[in-house]
Design a protein around this motif. Structure first.
Motif, mmCIF file in Angstrom:
data_model
loop_
_atom_site.group_PDB
_atom_site.id
_atom_site.type_symbol
_atom_site.label_atom_id
_atom_site.label_comp_id
_atom_site.label_asym_id
_atom_site.label_seq_id
_atom_site.Cartn_x
_atom_site.Cartn_y
_atom_site.Cartn_z
ATOM 1 N N TYR A 170 13.563 13.968 -29.162
ATOM 2 C CA TYR A 170 13.957 13.868 -27.757
ATOM 3 C C TYR A 170 13.296 12.623 -27.165
ATOM 4 C CZ TYR A 170 14.040 14.952 -22.774
ATOM 5 O OH TYR A 170 14.215 14.885 -21.425
ATOM 6 N N HIS A 171 14.099 11.731 -26.587
ATOM 7 C CA HIS A 171 13.592 10.527 -25.920
ATOM 8 C C HIS A 171 14.144 10.492 -24.507
ATOM 9 C CE1 HIS A 171 13.728 9.437 -30.231
ATOM 10 N NE2 HIS A 171 12.562 8.878 -29.962
ATOM 11 N N GLU A 172 13.315 10.130 -23.550
ATOM 12 C CA GLU A 172 13.776 10.006 -22.173
ATOM 13 C C GLU A 172 13.150 8.768 -21.539
ATOM 14 O OE1 GLU A 172 14.491 13.051 -18.620
ATOM 15 O OE2 GLU A 172 12.376 12.845 -19.109
ATOM 16 N N THR A 173 13.967 7.965 -20.877
ATOM 17 C CA THR A 173 13.472 6.823 -20.115
ATOM 18 C C THR A 173 13.746 7.091 -18.643
ATOM 19 O OG1 THR A 173 15.561 5.676 -20.531
ATOM 20 C CG2 THR A 173 13.708 5.093 -21.927
ATOM 21 N N THR A 174 12.792 6.700 -17.812
ATOM 22 C CA THR A 174 12.867 6.971 -16.372
ATOM 23 C C THR A 174 12.431 5.730 -15.614
ATOM 24 O OG1 THR A 174 12.277 9.281 -16.793
ATOM 25 C CG2 THR A 174 12.031 8.501 -14.533
ATOM 26 N N ALA A 175 13.113 5.450 -14.508
ATOM 27 C CA ALA A 175 12.711 4.392 -13.584
ATOM 28 C C ALA A 175 12.780 4.981 -12.186
ATOM 29 C CB ALA A 175 13.636 3.187 -13.700
ATOM 30 N N GLY A 176 11.866 4.554 -11.327
ATOM 31 C CA GLY A 176 11.893 5.122 -9.987
ATOM 32 C C GLY A 176 10.959 4.429 -9.019
ATOM 33 N N LYS A 200 9.289 10.701 -3.926
ATOM 34 C CA LYS A 200 9.611 10.132 -5.232
ATOM 35 C C LYS A 200 11.117 10.186 -5.454
ATOM 36 C CE LYS A 200 7.100 10.469 -8.876
ATOM 37 N NZ LYS A 200 6.445 10.609 -10.158
ATOM 38 N N ALA A 201 11.686 9.054 -5.877
ATOM 39 C CA ALA A 201 13.080 8.974 -6.298
ATOM 40 C C ALA A 201 13.078 8.411 -7.712
ATOM 41 C CB ALA A 201 13.875 8.061 -5.366
ATOM 42 N N GLN A 202 13.761 9.100 -8.625
ATOM 43 C CA GLN A 202 13.771 8.614 -9.997
ATOM 44 C C GLN A 202 15.125 8.843 -10.664
ATOM 45 O OE1 GLN A 202 10.403 10.696 -11.655
ATOM 46 N NE2 GLN A 202 11.687 12.310 -12.480
ATOM 47 N N TYR A 203 15.406 7.956 -11.622
ATOM 48 C CA TYR A 203 16.636 7.970 -12.403
ATOM 49 C C TYR A 203 16.212 8.100 -13.864
ATOM 50 C CZ TYR A 203 20.822 6.024 -14.639
ATOM 51 O OH TYR A 203 21.922 5.826 -15.419
ATOM 52 N N SER A 204 16.707 9.145 -14.555
ATOM 53 C CA SER A 204 16.311 9.406 -15.937
ATOM 54 C C SER A 204 17.529 9.421 -16.843
ATOM 55 C CB SER A 204 15.618 10.762 -16.048
ATOM 56 O OG SER A 204 14.510 10.840 -15.208
ATOM 57 N N GLN A 205 17.298 9.029 -18.095
ATOM 58 C CA GLN A 205 18.359 9.073 -19.091
ATOM 59 C C GLN A 205 17.782 9.510 -20.422
ATOM 60 O OE1 GLN A 205 20.605 5.479 -19.426
ATOM 61 N NE2 GLN A 205 22.009 6.337 -20.899
ATOM 62 N N ASP A 206 18.418 10.532 -21.024
ATOM 63 C CA ASP A 206 18.052 10.961 -22.373
ATOM 64 C C ASP A 206 19.341 11.140 -23.150
ATOM 65 O OD1 ASP A 206 18.509 14.202 -22.692
ATOM 66 O OD2 ASP A 206 18.092 13.615 -20.634
ATOM 67 N N GLY A 207 19.528 10.328 -24.150
ATOM 68 C CA GLY A 207 20.793 10.361 -24.890
ATOM 69 C C GLY A 207 21.944 10.025 -23.957
ATOM 70 N N PRO A 219 0.804 -1.226 0.000
ATOM 71 C CA PRO A 219 0.000 0.000 0.000
ATOM 72 C C PRO A 219 0.841 1.284 0.000
ATOM 73 C CG PRO A 219 -0.893 -1.570 1.560
ATOM 74 C CD PRO A 219 0.417 -2.141 1.084
ATOM 75 N N TRP A 220 2.120 1.193 0.316
ATOM 76 C CA TRP A 220 2.952 2.400 0.397
ATOM 77 C C TRP A 220 4.130 2.425 -0.564
ATOM 78 C CZ3 TRP A 220 7.859 1.028 1.721
ATOM 79 C CH2 TRP A 220 8.019 -0.193 2.358
ATOM 80 N N LEU A 221 4.299 1.403 -1.430
ATOM 81 C CA LEU A 221 5.452 1.339 -2.334
ATOM 82 C C LEU A 221 5.018 1.042 -3.771
ATOM 83 C CD1 LEU A 221 8.571 1.302 -2.575
ATOM 84 C CD2 LEU A 221 8.448 -1.159 -2.180
ATOM 85 N N ILE A 222 5.394 1.947 -4.698
ATOM 86 C CA ILE A 222 5.022 1.790 -6.107
ATOM 87 C C ILE A 222 6.249 2.033 -6.998
ATOM 88 C CG2 ILE A 222 3.519 2.578 -7.973
ATOM 89 C CD1 ILE A 222 1.667 3.718 -5.764
ATOM 90 N N PRO A 223 6.914 0.981 -7.496
ATOM 91 C CA PRO A 223 7.963 1.182 -8.498
ATOM 92 C C PRO A 223 7.311 1.528 -9.845
ATOM 93 C CG PRO A 223 7.763 -1.150 -7.957
ATOM 94 C CD PRO A 223 6.790 -0.413 -7.100
ATOM 95 N N PHE A 224 8.023 2.302 -10.666
ATOM 96 C CA PHE A 224 7.451 2.696 -11.951
ATOM 97 C C PHE A 224 8.537 2.842 -13.012
ATOM 98 C CE2 PHE A 224 8.567 6.657 -9.922
ATOM 99 C CZ PHE A 224 9.095 7.414 -10.959
ATOM 100 N N ALA A 225 8.095 2.821 -14.267
ATOM 101 C CA ALA A 225 8.952 3.086 -15.423
ATOM 102 C C ALA A 225 8.170 3.990 -16.372
ATOM 103 C CB ALA A 225 9.338 1.792 -16.122
ATOM 104 N N ARG A 226 8.873 4.922 -17.014
ATOM 105 C CA ARG A 226 8.203 5.878 -17.901
ATOM 106 C C ARG A 226 9.059 6.099 -19.148
ATOM 107 N NH1 ARG A 226 7.460 9.824 -14.434
ATOM 108 N NH2 ARG A 226 9.357 10.942 -14.891
#
Length: 76
Positions: free
Chosen positions: A36-42, A54-61, A17-24
């Motif tokens: 422009y392309h960006e992938t994110t996980a968090g 929220k904690a997230q790691y993003s990469q574009d190029g 109920p309190w933890l949600i991993p995600f990808a975008r």
């Protein structure tokens, strides 16, 4: 401007109920410009009903970014 296109998709899964991993994935395409392309996980952590950490790691190029944020929602 009338041929610009932006697409984004996010998938998350409530593990507890309190933890949600995600990808975008985000993409912006404009004529006569570089796409422009960006992938994110968090992770979203919900310690209180209206608060999200929220904690997230993003990469574009070749660019890499890590973000931490606190969100609070007020309902009215």
């Amino acid at each position: 401007a009338d041929r610009d296109l932006a697409i984004g998709a996010e998938l998350g899964f409530r593990v507890t109920p309190w933890l949600i991993p995600f990808a975008r994935f985000d993409m912006v395409t404009c004529p006569n410009r570089t796409d422009y392309h960006e992938t994110t996980a968090g992770l979203n952590v919900i310690p209180l009903k209206n608060m999200t950490l929220k904690a997230q790691y993003s990469q574009d190029g070749g660019n890499v970014r890590m973000d931490l944020s606190v969100n609070y929602t007020v309902e009215f």
